[in-house]
Enzyme design. Structure first.
Site, PDB file in Angstrom:
ATOM      1  N   LYS A 207       0.755  -1.267  -0.107  1.00  0.00           N
ATOM      2  CA  LYS A 207       0.044  -0.038  -0.015  1.00  0.00           C
ATOM      3  C   LYS A 207       0.878   1.433  -0.120  1.00  0.00           C
ATOM      4  O   LYS A 207       0.503   2.365  -0.634  1.00  0.00           O
ATOM      5  CB  LYS A 207      -0.836  -0.226   1.137  1.00  0.00           C
ATOM      6  CG  LYS A 207      -2.071  -1.242   1.033  1.00  0.00           C
ATOM      7  CD  LYS A 207      -3.274  -0.727   1.310  1.00  0.00           C
ATOM      8  CE  LYS A 207      -4.190  -1.664   0.755  1.00  0.00           C
ATOM      9  NZ  LYS A 207      -5.641  -1.594   1.258  1.00  0.00           N
TER      10      LYS A 207
ATOM     11  N   LYS B 140      -3.809 -10.293  -7.359  1.00  0.00           N
ATOM     12  CA  LYS B 140      -5.182 -10.605  -6.625  1.00  0.00           C
ATOM     13  C   LYS B 140      -6.159  -9.750  -7.017  1.00  0.00           C
ATOM     14  O   LYS B 140      -5.921  -8.446  -7.425  1.00  0.00           O
ATOM     15  CB  LYS B 140      -5.163 -10.666  -5.251  1.00  0.00           C
ATOM     16  CG  LYS B 140      -5.103  -9.281  -4.529  1.00  0.00           C
ATOM     17  CD  LYS B 140      -5.379  -9.669  -3.111  1.00  0.00           C
ATOM     18  CE  LYS B 140      -5.722  -8.014  -2.212  1.00  0.00           C
ATOM     19  NZ  LYS B 140      -6.549  -8.238  -1.181  1.00  0.00           N
TER      20      LYS B 140
ATOM     21  N   LYS C 105     -10.324  -4.426  -4.899  1.00  0.00           N
ATOM     22  CA  LYS C 105     -11.803  -3.255  -5.032  1.00  0.00           C
ATOM     23  C   LYS C 105     -11.001  -2.137  -5.272  1.00  0.00           C
ATOM     24  O   LYS C 105     -11.585  -1.159  -5.960  1.00  0.00           O
ATOM     25  CB  LYS C 105     -12.461  -3.506  -4.037  1.00  0.00           C
ATOM     26  CG  LYS C 105     -11.970  -3.092  -2.630  1.00  0.00           C
ATOM     27  CD  LYS C 105     -13.108  -2.713  -1.769  1.00  0.00           C
ATOM     28  CE  LYS C 105     -13.386  -3.713  -0.566  1.00  0.00           C
ATOM     29  NZ  LYS C 105     -12.114  -3.463   0.434  1.00  0.00           N
TER      30      LYS C 105
HETATM   31  P1  ATP Z   1      -8.436  -3.041  -1.247  1.00  0.00           P
HETATM   32  O1  ATP Z   1      -8.154  -2.977  -2.717  1.00  0.00           O
HETATM   33  O2  ATP Z   1      -9.032  -1.815  -0.919  1.00  0.00           O
HETATM   34  O3  ATP Z   1      -6.938  -3.328  -0.425  1.00  0.00           O
HETATM   35  P2  ATP Z   1      -9.408  -5.778  -0.999  1.00  0.00           P
HETATM   36  O4  ATP Z   1     -10.138  -5.950  -2.157  1.00  0.00           O
HETATM   37  O5  ATP Z   1      -8.033  -6.092  -1.048  1.00  0.00           O
HETATM   38  O6  ATP Z   1      -9.241  -3.954  -0.780  1.00  0.00           O
HETATM   39  P3  ATP Z   1      -9.970  -6.066   1.627  1.00  0.00           P
HETATM   40  O7  ATP Z   1     -10.946  -5.016   2.173  1.00  0.00           O
HETATM   41  O8  ATP Z   1      -8.519  -5.697   2.099  1.00  0.00           O
HETATM   42  O9  ATP Z   1     -10.179  -5.996  -0.018  1.00  0.00           O
HETATM   43  O10 ATP Z   1     -10.302  -7.432   2.050  1.00  0.00           O
HETATM   44  C1  ATP Z   1     -11.605  -7.914   2.574  1.00  0.00           C
HETATM   45  C2  ATP Z   1     -11.486  -9.113   2.762  1.00  0.00           C
HETATM   46  O11 ATP Z   1     -11.769  -9.995   1.329  1.00  0.00           O
HETATM   47  C3  ATP Z   1     -10.518  -9.905   3.462  1.00  0.00           C
HETATM   48  O12 ATP Z   1     -10.658 -11.188   4.154  1.00  0.00           O
HETATM   49  C4  ATP Z   1      -9.710 -10.320   2.211  1.00  0.00           C
HETATM   50  O13 ATP Z   1      -8.650 -11.568   2.541  1.00  0.00           O
HETATM   51  C5  ATP Z   1     -10.479 -11.002   0.974  1.00  0.00           C
HETATM   52  N1  ATP Z   1      -9.928 -10.682  -0.139  1.00  0.00           N
HETATM   53  C6  ATP Z   1      -9.609  -9.578  -0.767  1.00  0.00           C
HETATM   54  N2  ATP Z   1      -9.268  -9.817  -2.066  1.00  0.00           N
HETATM   55  C7  ATP Z   1      -9.476 -11.110  -2.230  1.00  0.00           C
HETATM   56  C8  ATP Z   1      -9.283 -12.136  -3.434  1.00  0.00           C
HETATM   57  N3  ATP Z   1      -8.656 -11.717  -4.578  1.00  0.00           N
HETATM   58  N4  ATP Z   1      -9.240 -13.302  -3.298  1.00  0.00           N
HETATM   59  C9  ATP Z   1      -9.846 -13.950  -2.145  1.00  0.00           C
HETATM   60  N5  ATP Z   1     -10.149 -12.924  -0.974  1.00  0.00           N
HETATM   61  C10 ATP Z   1      -9.895 -11.727  -1.123  1.00  0.00           C
END
Ligand code: ATP
Ligand code: LTN
Length: 336
Positions: A117, A199, A202
């Site tokens: 980040k 990965k 969002k």
């Molecule tokens: P950001 O892009 O804002 O960092 P993010 O999409 O990575 O967000 P988080 O809010 O960090 O999402 O994560 C919410 C939940 O979703 C966590 O439990 C995380 O492990 C899970 N998660 C996030 N991205 C994935 C993915 N690509 N596959 C499986 N689980 C995920």
């Protein structure tokens, strides 16, 4: 443990629109786990975490409310589970401060999410981003959680939470339950449709990289059609074919099929047909959730009531732990 029952806690940041990765890696597992009898479940809308990255206040407010509605639409029952906003329970910020004083710089420096980040937001590497895992530890330890279901990417934060809890317990006796992380078998790591080595996230700027939970059918089908694969032209589940493997993982997570069953379904198909099949599985998986979401979005009073009641319930348990911590640390009690 709360009242002799196992306790589970999890949450997501209220940032942007949640993706299929968040749903399959986290939310869907929570729903399955919360159906198990005899577990107390807490699910947070982790809005304090969200401001480690700059937010537009109007969008932020909308996203947080939308996330609550999505939790419920996905099948979390807000009457049986405690679904609350982190910022409605001041104990989170208070315990996070205390735990900051029991966490080492070296530990935080090792966190890969911070490194990622910080690289992504080079103009705003704030100390909140750095101590993010300590706030997460506070979220978990306040509710004496036994079990914390998360995606694989959050396991490092879970480990640090356990270290902090053990350290604190080592000094003051058994104050915190030391939590176990739990990564669901399916959907543990859903990859970006635009780059299967990254990965699905969002905050990805490329709109085609992620399926958002409220995407309509045409959008979903279009994004799958564009999904990056390879030029081999044959379907197999292997590390050498990350794009195809990701599509198969998504299909399995949506249909509850095994990889073998999925490969049998895809027998004789070309990539175009495979993508269509996976797209349809996702559309079918999300349709009931989207219908429930539309209903909930119309029912403001209901959502407001849920928000208020659950904030009170969460505060009750959180304050109980916080009072204990303050006493152990040696803060002077305010005379009654
Ligand atoms: P950001 O892009 O804002 O960092 P993010 O999409 O990575 O967000 P988080 O809010 O960090 O999402 O994560 C919410 C939940 O979703 C966590 O439990 C995380 O492990 C899970 N998660 C996030 N991205 C994935 C993915 N690509 N596959 C499986 N689980 C995920
Ligand atoms: N950092 C988590 C969100 C989160 C969380 C938590 C998850 C904040 N506090 C407590 C589990 C338990 C993430 O998913 N990015």
């Amino acid at each position: 443990m709360i009242d002799g029952k196992k306790t589970m806690l999890s949450g997501m940041q209220a940032t942007g629109m949640i993706t299929l990765g968040n749903y399959l890696g986290a939310l869907k597992n929570w729903v399955n786990l919360s159906d198990e009898e005899g577990i107390n479940c807490f699910y947070g809308i982790m809005d304090l975490h969200s401001i480690t990255v700059r937010q537009n206040p109007t969008e932020f407010r909308q996203n947080a409310r939308r996330l609550l509605q999505l939790y419920i639409a996905a099948g979390l029952d807000p009457e049986k589970n405690c679904i609350f906003f982190q910022s409605h329970v001041p104990a989170h910020a208070e315990l996070a401060w205390i735990l900051n004083c029991y966490t080492y710089m070296g530990e935080m420096n090792r966190m890969t999410q911070f490194k990622d980040k910080a690289a992504k937001h080079a103009d705003n590497i704030n100390t909140g981003l750095f101590t993010y895992p300590v706030l997460m530890a506070a979220d978990i330890l306040l509710y004496q959680a036994d079990l914390v279901p998360v995606g694989k990417d959050q396991m490092q934060h879970l480990e640090i939470t356990r270290d902090i809890a053990n350290r604190f317990n080592g000094v003051y006796g058994d104050v915190f339950t030391v939590p176990e992380g739990y990564v669901g078998k399916q959907g543990a790591r859903i990859m970006s449709l635009a780059d299967p080595m990254k990965k699905m996230s969002k905050s990805d700027e490329n709109q085609n990289a992620s399926i958002y939970l409220l995407d309509d059918k045409d959008t979903i089908m279009r994004k799958f059609k564009k999904a990056v694969t390879d030029s081999d032209g044959f379907i197999a589940y292997s590390d050498e074919k990350p794009g195809i493997r990701n599509l198969i993982d998504i299909y399995c997570a949506c249909t509850s099929k095994t990889v073998e069953e999925a490969l049998a379904d895809f027998n004789g198909m070309n990539y175009g047909q495979l993508k269509e099949c996976v797209g349809e599985a996702v559309v079918n998986e999300l349709a009931p959730l989207q219908a429930r979401y539309d209903e909930l979005a119309k029912n403001k009073d209901y959502i407001d009531r849920i928000m208020k009641e659950n904030a009170q319930k969460a505060s009750y348990y959180a304050n109980k732990t916080l009072r204990k911590v303050k006493k152990k640390v040696g803060f002077t009690e305010m005379p009654r």
